[in-house]
Design a protein around this motif. Structure first.
Motif, PDB file in Angstrom:
ATOM      1  N   MET A  90       0.786  -1.166  -0.212  1.00 49.66           N
ATOM      2  CA  MET A  90      -0.154   0.066   0.116  1.00 49.66           C
ATOM      3  C   MET A  90       0.853   1.393   0.186  1.00 49.66           C
ATOM      4  SD  MET A  90      -2.995   0.982   2.558  1.00 49.66           S
ATOM      5  CE  MET A  90      -3.398  -0.780   3.020  1.00 49.66           C
ATOM      6  N   SER A  91       0.578   2.083  -0.992  1.00 45.33           N
ATOM      7  CA  SER A  91       1.644   3.421  -0.948  1.00 45.33           C
ATOM      8  C   SER A  91       1.253   4.243   0.101  1.00 45.33           C
ATOM      9  CB  SER A  91       1.304   4.342  -2.457  1.00 45.33           C
ATOM     10  OG  SER A  91      -0.155   4.681  -2.303  1.00 45.33           O
ATOM     11  N   GLU A  92       2.352   5.235   0.455  1.00 44.43           N
ATOM     12  CA  GLU A  92       2.077   6.176   1.256  1.00 44.43           C
ATOM     13  C   GLU A  92       0.915   6.941   1.436  1.00 44.43           C
ATOM     14  OE1 GLU A  92       5.670   8.362   2.574  1.00 44.43           O
ATOM     15  OE2 GLU A  92       6.775   6.480   2.296  1.00 44.43           O
ATOM     16  N   GLY A  93       0.664   7.416  -0.174  1.00 42.94           N
ATOM     17  CA  GLY A  93      -0.249   8.260  -0.641  1.00 42.94           C
ATOM     18  C   GLY A  93      -1.694   7.591  -0.130  1.00 42.94           C
ATOM     19  N   TYR A  94      -1.722   6.412  -0.459  1.00 39.13           N
ATOM     20  CA  TYR A  94      -3.278   5.851  -0.022  1.00 39.13           C
ATOM     21  C   TYR A  94      -3.220   5.622   1.428  1.00 39.13           C
ATOM     22  CZ  TYR A  94      -6.897   2.233  -0.253  1.00 39.13           C
ATOM     23  OH  TYR A  94      -8.000   1.778  -0.245  1.00 39.13           O
ATOM     24  N   GLN A  95      -2.031   5.398   2.299  1.00 38.57           N
ATOM     25  CA  GLN A  95      -2.297   5.138   3.560  1.00 38.57           C
ATOM     26  C   GLN A  95      -2.645   6.686   4.037  1.00 38.57           C
ATOM     27  OE1 GLN A  95       1.614   3.754   4.721  1.00 38.57           O
ATOM     28  NE2 GLN A  95       0.879   1.571   4.524  1.00 38.57           N
ATOM     29  N   GLU A  96      -2.103   7.504   3.520  1.00 36.52           N
ATOM     30  CA  GLU A  96      -2.351   9.095   3.889  1.00 36.52           C
ATOM     31  C   GLU A  96      -3.878   9.165   3.839  1.00 36.52           C
ATOM     32  OE1 GLU A  96      -2.194  12.823   5.698  1.00 36.52           O
ATOM     33  OE2 GLU A  96      -1.093  10.891   6.123  1.00 36.52           O
ATOM     34  N   ALA A  97      -4.350   8.911   2.756  1.00 36.27           N
ATOM     35  CA  ALA A  97      -5.731   9.351   2.271  1.00 36.27           C
ATOM     36  C   ALA A  97      -6.576   8.463   3.321  1.00 36.27           C
ATOM     37  CB  ALA A  97      -6.050   8.796   0.887  1.00 36.27           C
ATOM     38  N   LEU A  98      -6.477   7.230   3.357  1.00 37.11           N
ATOM     39  CA  LEU A  98      -7.299   6.588   4.399  1.00 37.11           C
ATOM     40  C   LEU A  98      -7.324   6.946   6.083  1.00 37.11           C
ATOM     41  CD1 LEU A  98      -6.321   2.926   3.535  1.00 37.11           C
ATOM     42  CD2 LEU A  98      -8.519   3.989   3.009  1.00 37.11           C
ATOM     43  N   ARG A  99      -6.029   7.688   6.383  1.00 36.74           N
ATOM     44  CA  ARG A  99      -5.949   8.325   7.734  1.00 36.74           C
ATOM     45  C   ARG A  99      -6.745   9.634   7.571  1.00 36.74           C
ATOM     46  NH1 ARG A  99      -3.816  12.255   9.908  1.00 36.74           N
ATOM     47  NH2 ARG A  99      -2.759  12.930   7.992  1.00 36.74           N
ATOM     48  N   GLN A 100      -6.695  10.312   6.587  1.00 40.36           N
ATOM     49  CA  GLN A 100      -7.531  11.696   6.522  1.00 40.36           C
ATOM     50  C   GLN A 100      -9.141  11.160   6.618  1.00 40.36           C
ATOM     51  OE1 GLN A 100      -6.207  13.866   3.370  1.00 40.36           O
ATOM     52  NE2 GLN A 100      -4.186  14.374   4.189  1.00 40.36           N
ATOM     53  N   ARG A 101      -9.327  10.166   5.962  1.00 42.13           N
ATOM     54  CA  ARG A 101     -10.667   9.681   5.804  1.00 42.13           C
ATOM     55  C   ARG A 101     -11.129   9.387   7.234  1.00 42.13           C
ATOM     56  NH1 ARG A 101     -14.539   5.660   5.183  1.00 42.13           N
ATOM     57  NH2 ARG A 101     -16.050   6.133   3.681  1.00 42.13           N
ATOM     58  N   ALA A 102     -10.438   8.799   7.764  1.00 44.02           N
ATOM     59  CA  ALA A 102     -10.888   8.271   9.340  1.00 44.02           C
ATOM     60  C   ALA A 102     -10.801   9.452  10.218  1.00 44.02           C
ATOM     61  CB  ALA A 102      -9.554   7.279   9.838  1.00 44.02           C
ATOM     62  N   GLU A 103     -10.096  10.403  10.239  1.00 40.07           N
ATOM     63  CA  GLU A 103     -10.104  11.582  10.992  1.00 40.07           C
ATOM     64  C   GLU A 103     -11.410  12.479  10.553  1.00 40.07           C
ATOM     65  OE1 GLU A 103      -6.665  13.983  10.215  1.00 40.07           O
ATOM     66  OE2 GLU A 103      -5.387  12.537  11.426  1.00 40.07           O
ATOM     67  N   ARG A 104     -11.824  12.483   9.192  1.00 37.87           N
ATOM     68  CA  ARG A 104     -13.033  13.107   9.105  1.00 37.87           C
ATOM     69  C   ARG A 104     -14.091  12.437   9.666  1.00 37.87           C
ATOM     70  NH1 ARG A 104     -10.616  13.600   4.040  1.00 37.87           N
ATOM     71  NH2 ARG A 104     -11.818  11.820   2.979  1.00 37.87           N
ATOM     72  N   ILE A 105     -14.125  11.096   9.439  1.00 33.61           N
ATOM     73  CA  ILE A 105     -15.407  10.350   9.934  1.00 33.61           C
ATOM     74  C   ILE A 105     -15.319  10.622  11.618  1.00 33.61           C
ATOM     75  CG2 ILE A 105     -16.281   8.078  10.468  1.00 33.61           C
ATOM     76  CD1 ILE A 105     -15.288   7.457   7.663  1.00 33.61           C
ATOM     77  N   VAL A 106     -14.263  10.678  12.346  1.00 33.28           N
ATOM     78  CA  VAL A 106     -14.421  10.961  13.719  1.00 33.28           C
ATOM     79  C   VAL A 106     -15.053  12.337  14.059  1.00 33.28           C
ATOM     80  CG1 VAL A 106     -12.832  11.106  15.671  1.00 33.28           C
ATOM     81  CG2 VAL A 106     -12.373   9.325  14.408  1.00 33.28           C
ATOM     82  N   ARG A 107     -14.594  13.158  13.216  1.00 30.08           N
ATOM     83  CA  ARG A 107     -15.141  14.732  13.396  1.00 30.08           C
ATOM     84  C   ARG A 107     -16.669  14.503  13.221  1.00 30.08           C
ATOM     85  NH1 ARG A 107     -10.094  16.110  10.920  1.00 30.08           N
ATOM     86  NH2 ARG A 107     -11.201  16.434   8.834  1.00 30.08           N
ATOM     87  N   LEU A 108     -17.036  13.962  12.053  1.00 30.57           N
ATOM     88  CA  LEU A 108     -18.506  13.952  11.726  1.00 30.57           C
ATOM     89  C   LEU A 108     -19.245  13.263  12.746  1.00 30.57           C
ATOM     90  CD1 LEU A 108     -18.069  12.920   7.853  1.00 30.57           C
ATOM     91  CD2 LEU A 108     -19.192  15.051   8.837  1.00 30.57           C
ATOM     92  N   ARG A 109     -18.718  12.238  13.372  1.00 31.53           N
ATOM     93  CA  ARG A 109     -19.575  11.734  14.377  1.00 31.53           C
ATOM     94  C   ARG A 109     -19.560  12.573  15.453  1.00 31.53           C
ATOM     95  NH1 ARG A 109     -17.121   6.669  14.638  1.00 31.53           N
ATOM     96  NH2 ARG A 109     -18.553   5.993  13.078  1.00 31.53           N
ATOM     97  N   GLU A 110     -18.505  13.227  16.036  1.00 34.60           N
ATOM     98  CA  GLU A 110     -18.727  13.921  17.046  1.00 34.60           C
ATOM     99  C   GLU A 110     -19.583  15.306  16.816  1.00 34.60           C
ATOM    100  OE1 GLU A 110     -14.763  15.543  17.537  1.00 34.60           O
ATOM    101  OE2 GLU A 110     -13.793  13.753  18.523  1.00 34.60           O
ATOM    102  N   TRP A 111     -19.580  15.684  15.573  1.00 27.28           N
ATOM    103  CA  TRP A 111     -20.668  16.851  15.029  1.00 27.28           C
ATOM    104  C   TRP A 111     -22.032  16.239  15.297  1.00 27.28           C
ATOM    105  CZ3 TRP A 111     -24.416  17.659  11.705  1.00 27.28           C
ATOM    106  CH2 TRP A 111     -24.827  19.070  11.462  1.00 27.28           C
ATOM    107  N   GLN A 112     -22.232  15.400  14.668  1.00 27.51           N
ATOM    108  CA  GLN A 112     -23.648  14.650  14.934  1.00 27.51           C
ATOM    109  C   GLN A 112     -24.126  14.341  16.131  1.00 27.51           C
ATOM    110  OE1 GLN A 112     -22.478  11.137  12.404  1.00 27.51           O
ATOM    111  NE2 GLN A 112     -22.933  12.033  10.589  1.00 27.51           N
TER     112      GLN A 112
END
Length: 196
Positions: free
Chosen positions: A1-23
């Motif tokens: 798995m490329s670094e770029g793909y891993q970074e994209a997954l990490r950012q997505r996971a962070e957005r989901i955490v923020r969305l859950r907190e907002w919800q």
């Protein structure tokens, strides 16, 4: 798995955490919830929230300027039951805490992705309808409107094939609100689906 793909997954996971907190902060205590997917500048949902103060309304869209305009409308009208949020649909749905359910969902004039090779990009897909059934109340409805004949036929086909939803032919559209965007159109088609 490329670094770029891993970074994209990490950012997505962070957005989901923020969305859950907002919800949790903005929706968890509400008794009645309404969601608009692809809310644009918030014209429709602002009018809807004004007419339905007992419902907690949230509109999501991908474009920051649209969300800013929607929130400005809500603030100007002092609508405590209305919020707009920049969010990608799959992330917003993935972030939803268990038991947080919507009684009505609007999808108005989504991108029709008219070329056959792009049909996979259409939001209204079997997996979406399944997930929609999971995050809505037993008496929920799904209100869909488009000015694209092909997309409307697609929506009818997919909803009729869904074991979770049924088109309610005699259902009355919950609220008519003409907007600048809608006024540019010659015509449109609407349907309301209810839980099967």
């Amino acid at each position: 798995m490329s670094e770029g793909y891993q970074e994209a997954l990490r950012q997505r996971a962070e957005r989901i955490v923020r969305l859950r907190e907002w919800q949790q902060e903005h929706l968890a205590r509400a008794e009645r919830r309404v969601l608009e997917i692809g809310c644009g500048h918030g014209h429709f949902l602002t009018t809807y929230a004004t007419a339905n103060p007992e419902q907690s309304c949230v509109g999501i869209d991908l474009v920051t300027k649209r969300i800013d305009k929607g929130n400005a409308k809500a603030e100007k009208r002092n609508l405590g039951n209305l919020r707009f949020l920049k969010a990608e649909l799959s992330e917003f749905l993935e972030a939803l805490p268990e038991g947080l359910l919507f009684e009505r969902v609007f999808m108005l004039f989504p991108d029709p992705w008219p070329k056959k090779r792009h049909f996979k990009n259409r939001m209204l897909q079997p997996a979406f309808l399944e997930r929609l059934a999971e995050i809505t109340t037993a008496d929920a409805d799904f209100c869909f409107r488009t000015d694209h004949e092909g997309l409307f036929a697609w929506g009818v086909e997919h909803i009729e094939a869904s074991p979770q939803w049924a088109i309610k032919a005699d259902a009355e559209w919950p609220l008519e609100e003409r907007s600048y965007f809608q006024d540019l159109m010659d015509s449109w088609q609407s349907l309301i689906a209810v839980k099967a």
